[in-house]
Motif scaffolding. Structure first.
Motif, PDB file in Angstrom:
ATOM      1  N   ALA A   1       0.811  -1.223   0.000  1.00  0.00           N
ATOM      2  CA  ALA A   1       0.000   0.000   0.000  1.00  0.00           C
ATOM      3  C   ALA A   1       0.841   1.269   0.000  1.00  0.00           C
ATOM      4  O   ALA A   1       0.307   2.370  -0.192  1.00  0.00           O
ATOM      5  CB  ALA A   1      -0.930  -0.001   1.218  1.00  0.00           C
ATOM      6  N   ALA A   2       2.151   1.136   0.201  1.00  0.00           N
ATOM      7  CA  ALA A   2       3.028   2.308   0.325  1.00  0.00           C
ATOM      8  C   ALA A   2       2.983   3.185  -0.921  1.00  0.00           C
ATOM      9  O   ALA A   2       2.792   2.698  -2.041  1.00  0.00           O
ATOM     10  CB  ALA A   2       4.464   1.844   0.584  1.00  0.00           C
ATOM     11  N   ALA A   3       3.186   4.479  -0.675  1.00  0.00           N
ATOM     12  CA  ALA A   3       3.228   5.455  -1.775  1.00  0.00           C
ATOM     13  C   ALA A   3       1.995   5.344  -2.669  1.00  0.00           C
ATOM     14  O   ALA A   3       2.099   5.259  -3.894  1.00  0.00           O
ATOM     15  CB  ALA A   3       4.513   5.311  -2.584  1.00  0.00           C
ATOM     16  N   ARG A   4       0.823   5.320  -2.014  1.00  0.00           N
ATOM     17  CA  ARG A   4      -0.457   5.258  -2.733  1.00  0.00           C
ATOM     18  C   ARG A   4      -0.553   4.055  -3.670  1.00  0.00           C
ATOM     19  O   ARG A   4      -0.963   4.163  -4.830  1.00  0.00           O
ATOM     20  CB  ARG A   4      -0.699   6.553  -3.504  1.00  0.00           C
ATOM     21  CG  ARG A   4      -0.806   7.786  -2.610  1.00  0.00           C
ATOM     22  CD  ARG A   4      -1.136   9.016  -3.410  1.00  0.00           C
ATOM     23  NE  ARG A   4      -1.279  10.187  -2.540  1.00  0.00           N
ATOM     24  CZ  ARG A   4      -1.591  11.412  -2.974  1.00  0.00           C
ATOM     25  NH1 ARG A   4      -1.791  11.613  -4.285  1.00  0.00           N
ATOM     26  NH2 ARG A   4      -1.705  12.422  -2.134  1.00  0.00           N
TER      27      ARG A   4
ATOM     28  N   GLU B   1       2.083  -2.258  -4.725  1.00  0.00           N
ATOM     29  CA  GLU B   1       1.216  -3.223  -5.393  1.00  0.00           C
ATOM     30  C   GLU B   1       1.341  -3.102  -6.910  1.00  0.00           C
ATOM     31  O   GLU B   1       1.402  -4.112  -7.623  1.00  0.00           O
ATOM     32  CB  GLU B   1      -0.233  -3.012  -4.967  1.00  0.00           C
ATOM     33  CG  GLU B   1      -1.199  -3.999  -5.590  1.00  0.00           C
ATOM     34  CD  GLU B   1      -2.584  -3.959  -4.974  1.00  0.00           C
ATOM     35  OE1 GLU B   1      -3.534  -4.456  -5.614  1.00  0.00           O
ATOM     36  OE2 GLU B   1      -2.713  -3.439  -3.844  1.00  0.00           O
ATOM     37  N   ALA B   2       1.399  -1.876  -7.412  1.00  0.00           N
ATOM     38  CA  ALA B   2       1.532  -1.668  -8.851  1.00  0.00           C
ATOM     39  C   ALA B   2       2.833  -2.268  -9.382  1.00  0.00           C
ATOM     40  O   ALA B   2       2.866  -2.869 -10.469  1.00  0.00           O
ATOM     41  CB  ALA B   2       1.471  -0.173  -9.168  1.00  0.00           C
ATOM     42  N   LEU B   3       3.900  -2.133  -8.602  1.00  0.00           N
ATOM     43  CA  LEU B   3       5.192  -2.673  -9.029  1.00  0.00           C
ATOM     44  C   LEU B   3       5.140  -4.198  -9.107  1.00  0.00           C
ATOM     45  O   LEU B   3       5.596  -4.802 -10.094  1.00  0.00           O
ATOM     46  CB  LEU B   3       6.291  -2.240  -8.065  1.00  0.00           C
ATOM     47  CG  LEU B   3       7.687  -2.779  -8.371  1.00  0.00           C
ATOM     48  CD1 LEU B   3       8.210  -2.185  -9.672  1.00  0.00           C
ATOM     49  CD2 LEU B   3       8.648  -2.494  -7.234  1.00  0.00           C
ATOM     50  N   LEU B   4       4.592  -4.831  -8.068  1.00  0.00           N
ATOM     51  CA  LEU B   4       4.536  -6.288  -8.074  1.00  0.00           C
ATOM     52  C   LEU B   4       3.573  -6.819  -9.142  1.00  0.00           C
ATOM     53  O   LEU B   4       3.798  -7.888  -9.711  1.00  0.00           O
ATOM     54  CB  LEU B   4       4.143  -6.814  -6.697  1.00  0.00           C
ATOM     55  CG  LEU B   4       5.210  -6.681  -5.604  1.00  0.00           C
ATOM     56  CD1 LEU B   4       4.828  -7.496  -4.382  1.00  0.00           C
ATOM     57  CD2 LEU B   4       6.594  -7.101  -6.095  1.00  0.00           C
ATOM     58  N   LYS B   5       2.516  -6.077  -9.420  1.00  0.00           N
ATOM     59  CA  LYS B   5       1.624  -6.485 -10.517  1.00  0.00           C
ATOM     60  C   LYS B   5       2.365  -6.449 -11.847  1.00  0.00           C
ATOM     61  O   LYS B   5       2.157  -7.314 -12.708  1.00  0.00           O
ATOM     62  CB  LYS B   5       0.401  -5.575 -10.561  1.00  0.00           C
ATOM     63  CG  LYS B   5      -0.663  -5.922  -9.528  1.00  0.00           C
ATOM     64  CD  LYS B   5      -1.909  -5.050  -9.684  1.00  0.00           C
ATOM     65  CE  LYS B   5      -3.008  -5.477  -8.728  1.00  0.00           C
ATOM     66  NZ  LYS B   5      -4.216  -4.627  -8.854  1.00  0.00           N
ATOM     67  N   SER B   6       3.234  -5.458 -12.005  1.00  0.00           N
ATOM     68  CA  SER B   6       4.012  -5.391 -13.246  1.00  0.00           C
ATOM     69  C   SER B   6       4.973  -6.570 -13.356  1.00  0.00           C
ATOM     70  O   SER B   6       5.404  -6.939 -14.443  1.00  0.00           O
ATOM     71  CB  SER B   6       4.802  -4.071 -13.314  1.00  0.00           C
ATOM     72  OG  SER B   6       5.948  -4.111 -12.478  1.00  0.00           O
ATOM     73  N   ALA B   7       5.303  -7.177 -12.193  1.00  0.00           N
ATOM     74  CA  ALA B   7       6.202  -8.335 -12.179  1.00  0.00           C
ATOM     75  C   ALA B   7       5.446  -9.649 -12.315  1.00  0.00           C
ATOM     76  O   ALA B   7       6.060 -10.713 -12.383  1.00  0.00           O
ATOM     77  CB  ALA B   7       7.019  -8.344 -10.885  1.00  0.00           C
TER      78      ALA B   7
END
Length: 268
Positions: A117-120, A124-130
């Motif tokens: 949830a960090a940095a809005r 999560e967005a980073l791990l989804k991209s992975a």
């Protein structure tokens, strides 16, 4: 080695395969160089070429798509929450080394929820991209299908963002200290000028100490008389009135702090 006719062709066939192998290596090296010239790391380029079966155009397209999704999230995470960025960088690093390790393929929300949830929601967005997905029944964030390109791209983007943040933090600390040092010098110079405004040099020689200051090559020598019982602080105050004086005693601590920042700065 023999053909059906029974004629020995071993040396000729071996030479053929050597030539073919050499050409394949040359083509792979050329493809890697092209992708590296585009700014992709060697490990990423190798993974992309393997996935694309040697097709450079497809490999470049896959890397570009993965990078576009990962870089913004990585940058927001690294600047918004340093601890969360370090946590997720460890996750991505471990998976890239051993993608079968369930400790990092399945991330319990109870442990990693705050990092995600960090940095809005940048984590999560980073791990989804992975390639990670939220799995509601187990309350986890899971990697169901390993994609080397996505994992390595996300890891590289986050590693670069973390390194950039560290360098930026060090540079900011240096600027703040330089400003504080300059402010301190100005304050000491002003106080010294006020102190010496009406302070005349003592006459005569009895009980008088004459000090000569050599300010370095190409600079004039400064001579001033002091009362024999003046303390060293008065000498320092006099030097503070001189713009061409050597650095004052506070500079040593500042230089030591700068050396510590250089050790933290990955660009140094």
């Amino acid at each position: 080695l023999t053909f059906a006719s029974g004629t020995a062709k071993g040396p000729l066939l071996l030479s053929f395969f050597r030539t073919l192998f050499s050409k394949a290596l040359a083509m792979e090296s050329s493809s890697l160089s092209m992708l590296e010239a585009m700014g992709f790391g060697r490990q990423l380029a190798e993974a992309a070429l393997q996935s694309a079966k040697g097709d450079v155009a497809r490999a470049a397209e896959a890397l570009s798509d993965a990078s576009a999704k990962a870089e913004d999230a990585a940058r927001r995470l690294a600047t918004g929450d340093a601890e969360a960025a370090d946590d997720l960088l460890l996750v991505l690093t471990q998976i890239s080394l051993n993608h079968a390790d369930s400790r990092y393929r399945i991330l319990p929300l109870a442990r990693y929820g705050s990092a995600l949830a960090a940095a809005r929601g940048a984590g999560e967005a980073l791990l989804k991209s992975a390639g990670f997905e939220r799995h509601a029944p187990t309350e986890s964030f899971s990697l169901t299908r390993f994609d080397g390109i996505k994992i390595l791209t996300a890891r590289a983007a986050l590693a670069e963002a973390v390194a950039s943040r560290a360098g930026s933090d060090a540079a900011t600390r240096r600027r703040e200290r330089a400003a504080a040092l300059e402010e301190g010098r100005a304050a000491r110079a002003a106080a010294a000028a006020s102190f010496f405004a009406n302070a005349a040099e003592p006459d005569g020689t009895a009980g008088v100490a004459t000090l000569t200051f050599d300010l370095g090559a190409g600079k004039q020598r400064v001579v001033r008389r002091f009362d024999g019982d003046d303390c060293f602080e008065k000498v320092l105050r006099f030097l503070a009135t001189r713009d061409d004086a050597p650095p004052d005693y506070d500079d040593d601590d500042d230089r030591e702090d700068d050396r510590e920042d250089d050790d933290d700065d990955p660009e140094k």
